[in-house]
Write an enzyme that holds these catalytic residues in place. Structure first.
Site, PDB file in Angstrom:
ATOM      1  N   SER A  92       0.766  -1.215   0.128  1.00 46.09           N
ATOM      2  CA  SER A  92       0.000   0.029  -0.048  1.00 46.09           C
ATOM      3  C   SER A  92       0.864   1.085  -0.081  1.00 46.09           C
ATOM      4  CB  SER A  92      -0.694   0.008   1.016  1.00 46.09           C
ATOM      5  OG  SER A  92      -0.228   0.116   2.466  1.00 46.09           O
ATOM      6  N   LYS A  93       0.294   2.212   0.040  1.00 47.62           N
ATOM      7  CA  LYS A  93       0.817   3.811  -0.089  1.00 47.62           C
ATOM      8  C   LYS A  93       1.996   3.598   0.887  1.00 47.62           C
ATOM      9  CE  LYS A  93      -1.358   7.218  -2.405  1.00 47.62           C
ATOM     10  NZ  LYS A  93      -1.667   6.522  -3.695  1.00 47.62           N
ATOM     11  N   ARG A  94       1.726   3.325   2.054  1.00 54.39           N
ATOM     12  CA  ARG A  94       2.729   3.434   3.106  1.00 54.39           C
ATOM     13  C   ARG A  94       3.825   2.694   2.854  1.00 54.39           C
ATOM     14  NH1 ARG A  94       2.452  -0.652   6.896  1.00 54.39           N
ATOM     15  NH2 ARG A  94       0.535  -1.869   6.155  1.00 54.39           N
TER      16      ARG A  94
END
Ligand code: GLU
Length: 469
Positions: A240-242
């Site tokens: 994911s983005k993180r």
């Protein structure tokens, strides 16, 4: 089936960024097609008219082009094929493998409640009705799925996966408005495109069972299935983005080379012994879908950086000069007319430590600065130290008289100079480097001199000499 030429495809939905998992799926399909001498196709699954955008289609084209994984034929757009999908449903109706379901929304709701209470899937009373009983009201077309027995997916990655037919409902093929549903469209398109191997993310494994039933309902042979595990972040959770990046364009913007990405993505779930670095030709020669592992692969930035550094060191300097130019432009760094020549010259001297082309761009700044150099305070102090300037005047003469302008010759000149002056190179090095670079990161002395060229090097030394007044 086995003697038909292999046809693979990717079928992304154009609804946003191109995820790195889609890139890996594309790569495995491409590798398998190349390995078998088959074809790799692209289908844009744009039937969700609200979420599909022209920009997102372009993102897919651009992503595949950047990755060097272009399809062998013009792309197929799923939404444009609705009439073919409807024809497949007609075929199923005439074969008796589909039926018109006239349940009203209220009846469907009641059946849902009953099914839930009885722990079974929804079944329509119209499944076994005679077509003569058809009322004049809206209907959906449903698959007449078998209720007994099993549907088995012999998956090339997951192995034998068994679904109990009693758990699979009669899925809708055509909605009340006559539009085809997702699974039906995929089957009709894959069949008509001649797809022999469906290689995709394992979030579609359940669809494989449903699609198999549609194939059977049409009297068609299902393709060979291969469902790839997801890509996870370094911590083992879904990417994911993180985790830093997940879109192909982000990796490109972060300075990764497409060949490094191909090598890296190939290693996410597949491999050839302990080989870490391999060419496209080697991967094509070795790749077999059966060797893909079933466990999720984890993104490992250190490995990706290592590979990218390798490919930066291998790449043609003129190509890197073009990439680095684009980076400098995006940073509004002022470039002069001959920047490409300067970059091509300097890149071989600075690339060894660069993990990304962004770092490579940073390492070229010293050579692109125009005179007067923007000296850092520390560099100005070093370069204008009177004792150093005194030496620099003499060293400049030696350098100007150097018989050739290459690393071994200039190392020799510097060494001989230090010996004659009776000092270590360490006494001269920092000031000389400051004079040449203005304090920006720069390669070792001879490397800095050679990468700048003789005229520019001497001009920079003259500039430093003038600092002393
Ligand atoms: N459109 C689907 C997706 O983007 C892929 C369907 C398939 O490969 O069969 O996940």
């Amino acid at each position: 089936m086995s003697d038909k030429p292999v046809v693979t495809r990717i079928a992304p939905s154009p609804t946003g960024a191109m995820h790195i998992g889609t890139a890996r799926t594309a790569l495995f399909n491409w590798l398998y097609a190349r390995h078998t001498g088959g074809k790799f196709l692209l289908r844009i699954e744009d039937t969700d008219r609200e979420r599909s955008t022209a920009e997102a289609v372009q993102v897919i084209f651009d992503g595949l082009a950047w990755l060097g994984l272009e399809a062998d034929e013009t792309p197929v757009f799923q939404a444009a094929r609705a009439d073919r999908h409807a024809r497949a449903v007609e075929e199923m109706l005439s074969r008796g493998s589909a039926y018109r379901d006239y349940m009203t929304p209220d009846e469907l709701e009641a059946e849902r409640t009953a099914a839930r209470a009885e722990g079974r899937v929804v079944r329509s009373p119209w499944r076994n009705a005679s077509p003569n009983d058809a009322p004049d009201r809206p209907f959906v077309v449903r698959l007449k799925a078998p209720v007994l027995g099993e549907t088995v997916i012999d998956d090339q990655v997951k192995g034998r996966v068994v679904f109990h037919n009693k758990d699979l409902d009669d899925l809708i093929l055509l909605r009340t408005d006559g539009t085809p549903t997702y699974n039906l469209a995929v089957v009709a398109d894959d069949h008509e495109m001649g797809v022999t191997h469906v290689i995709r993310g394992d979030d579609h494994l359940n669809n494989a069972a449903r699609q198999t039933l549609i194939y059977e309902g049409l009297g068609w042979t299902p393709p060979i299935w291969a469902h790839l595990p997801l890509i996870h972040g370094p911590d083992g959770t879904k990417l994911s983005k993180r985790h830093g990046a997940q879109a192909v364009s982000e990796f490109a913007d972060m300075g990764y080379l497409p060949e490094a990405m191909r090598n890296y993505l190939a290693k996410l779930g597949w491999g050839h012994g302990d080989d870490e670095i391999f060419s496209d030709e080697q991967a094509v020669g070795w790749f077999d879908i059966k060797d893909v592992v079933g466990a999720p692969a984890r993104l490992d930035w250190a490995k990706l950086n290592h590979l990218n550094n390798h490919y930066i060191r291998e790449a043609d300097p003129a190509r890197l000069a073009g990439l680095v130019t684009a980076i400098h432009r995006s940073r509004d760094f002022p470039l002069h007319d001959d920047h490409l020549a300067v970059l091509t010259q300097v890149i071989p001297f600075v690339r060894d430590g660069a993990k990304t082309t962004l770092e490579l761009a940073d390492a070229t700044v010293f050579a692109l600065h125009r005179r007067p150099l923007p000296f850092t305070d520390k560099a100005r102090e070093l370069a204008s130290n009177p004792e150093f300037l005194d030496r620099l005047r003499r060293l400049r003469e030696d350098l100007a008289a150097a018989p050739a302008w290459n690393v071994p010759t200039l190392e020799g000149v510097n060494r001989a100079f230090a010996e004659r002056e009776g000092v270590g190179l360490g006494k001269i090095g920092p000031g000389l480097r400051a004079a040449l670079s203005g304090g920006a990161p720069a390669p070792d002395l001879a490397g800095a001199l050679v990468s700048l060229g003789k005229d520019e090097s001497l001009a920079r030394l003259d500039e430093a000499l003038s600092l002393g007044g």
